[in-house]
Write a protein that holds these residues in place. Structure first.
Motif, PDB file in Angstrom:
ATOM      1  N   UNK A  18      -8.220   2.177  13.742  1.00 46.72           N
ATOM      2  CA  UNK A  18      -6.791   2.152  14.086  1.00 46.72           C
ATOM      3  C   UNK A  18      -6.168   1.240  13.246  1.00 46.72           C
ATOM      4  N   UNK A  19      -6.289   1.081  12.107  1.00 46.56           N
ATOM      5  CA  UNK A  19      -5.703  -0.038  11.189  1.00 46.56           C
ATOM      6  C   UNK A  19      -4.651   0.734  10.443  1.00 46.56           C
ATOM      7  N   UNK A  20      -3.536   0.125  10.805  1.00 46.76           N
ATOM      8  CA  UNK A  20      -2.203   0.915  10.086  1.00 46.76           C
ATOM      9  C   UNK A  20      -2.113   0.297   8.697  1.00 46.76           C
ATOM     10  N   UNK A  21      -1.507   1.090   7.716  1.00 45.64           N
ATOM     11  CA  UNK A  21      -1.712   0.659   6.126  1.00 45.64           C
ATOM     12  C   UNK A  21      -0.572   1.377   5.392  1.00 45.64           C
ATOM     13  N   UNK A  22      -0.168   0.928   4.415  1.00 38.30           N
ATOM     14  CA  UNK A  22       0.378   1.631   3.239  1.00 38.30           C
ATOM     15  C   UNK A  22      -0.283   2.256   2.340  1.00 38.30           C
ATOM     16  N   UNK A  23      -0.155   3.548   2.174  1.00 39.65           N
ATOM     17  CA  UNK A  23      -1.168   4.062   1.394  1.00 39.65           C
ATOM     18  C   UNK A  23      -0.292   4.564  -0.280  1.00 39.65           C
ATOM     19  N   UNK A  24      -0.662   3.968  -1.242  1.00 38.54           N
ATOM     20  CA  UNK A  24      -0.171   3.851  -2.589  1.00 38.54           C
ATOM     21  C   UNK A  24      -0.687   5.235  -3.513  1.00 38.54           C
ATOM     22  N   UNK A  25      -0.213   6.234  -3.437  1.00 34.02           N
ATOM     23  CA  UNK A  25      -0.720   7.258  -4.254  1.00 34.02           C
ATOM     24  C   UNK A  25      -0.702   7.192  -5.516  1.00 34.02           C
ATOM     25  N   UNK A  26      -2.131   7.218  -6.107  1.00 33.47           N
ATOM     26  CA  UNK A  26      -2.346   7.036  -7.690  1.00 33.47           C
ATOM     27  C   UNK A  26      -3.045   8.336  -8.090  1.00 33.47           C
ATOM     28  N   UNK A  27      -2.443   9.730  -8.112  1.00 34.19           N
ATOM     29  CA  UNK A  27      -3.163  10.680  -8.550  1.00 34.19           C
ATOM     30  C   UNK A  27      -3.351  10.910  -9.956  1.00 34.19           C
ATOM     31  N   UNK A  28      -3.931  11.853 -10.433  1.00 34.47           N
ATOM     32  CA  UNK A  28      -4.033  12.074 -12.049  1.00 34.47           C
ATOM     33  C   UNK A  28      -2.757  12.812 -12.511  1.00 34.47           C
TER      34      UNK A  28
END
Length: 258
Positions: free
Chosen positions: A182-192
């Motif tokens: 249950x750890x909130x986080x910022x997800x930084x997308x780095x797709x191809x």
């Protein structure tokens, strides 16, 4: 380590069930001023649909994990929306909050896509997400239930930050642990962003030194990491930790927060 590699293989097989969705994304996203927020859990096939589109649009967003049995963010969803249903999406830029994965997907393409229209392949998901559900089972149903050892622990003062993309098996393993803790986080997308990005960091399709697309989002991430892009990459502002390697990240998270 062997056990971790098995989990990575399962996560890779899970990614394959969705036919490559969640791998590629635009190099020039329309990132909003205020952070998008997603209340979800890793093992939900409906939440996965939304995450795949977030990767395609290359949007960063805040994740508030709501695993089954969770006590922190499930009740917030009930307070804000009236029911415990996931995913639950909030866009403070427009004052929008909504349930239903398909409606969220239409909203994302309308406001953050290039044309404002939902592409056909994302416009009509089956009501029963067989492929995504199979992916969850193949992945050992990780990221579905709360880790019962941490029910009384308060959330960290600052959001953790994770760089990755939806279909990355190494990233999926880490997101599963973040959900269970249950750890909130910022997800930084780095797709191809183009074919030259395809393949793992050390074995890309294009040989030679990696060069990110000029002016693209990945170019900025290379500067941040100070090296070739490798995911997952975790930053914990609560402890000052910055680290690569999924196995090391999982070990750190469990030691620090469970």
């Amino acid at each position: 380590m062997v056990n971790h590699q098995i989990k990575v293989v399962q996560a890779l097989a899970s990614a394959l069930t969705e036919g490559g969705r969640g791998v590629s994304g635009t190099a020039f996203p329309k990132q909003p001023e205020k952070s998008l927020k997603l209340y979800e859990f890793e093992g939900s096939p409906f939440c996965r649909r939304v995450r795949e589109v977030m990767t395609l649009l290359n949007l960063d967003y805040e994740v508030y994990p709501c695993p089954k049995g969770g006590q922190k963010y499930r009740k917030i969803v009930k307070e804000k929306g009236g029911k415990k249903q996931f995913p639950f999406f909030i866009d403070e830029n427009s004052g929008t909050q909504m349930y239903e994965s398909q409606e969220i997907i239409h909203y994302l393409f309308k406001h953050y896509g290039k044309t404002g229209k939902t592409p056909k392949k994302f416009a009509q998901y089956p009501k029963i997400p067989v492929a995504a559900f199979a992916g969850t089972m193949i992945n050992g149903a990780r990221g579905v239930w709360i880790n019962k050892k941490i029910t009384d622990r308060e959330a960290p003062a600052q959001l953790l930050e994770l760089w990755g993309f939806e279909a990355s098996p190494f990233t999926r393993v880490v997101r599963g642990v973040l959900t269970e803790l249950e750890l909130p986080f910022i997800f930084h997308n780095v797709p191809k962003e183009r074919w030259q990005d395809m393949g793992p960091a050390a074995l890309r399709l294009k040989p030679g030194k990696y060069q990110a697309l000029k002016g693209g989002k990945r170019e900025r991430v290379v500067e941040l990491m100070g090296r070739d892009i490798q995911v997952p990459y975790l930053v914990d502002p609560n402890t000052g930790v910055k680290m690569f390697e999924s196995a090391d990240i999982v070990k750190y998270l469990k030691k620090q927060y469970s």
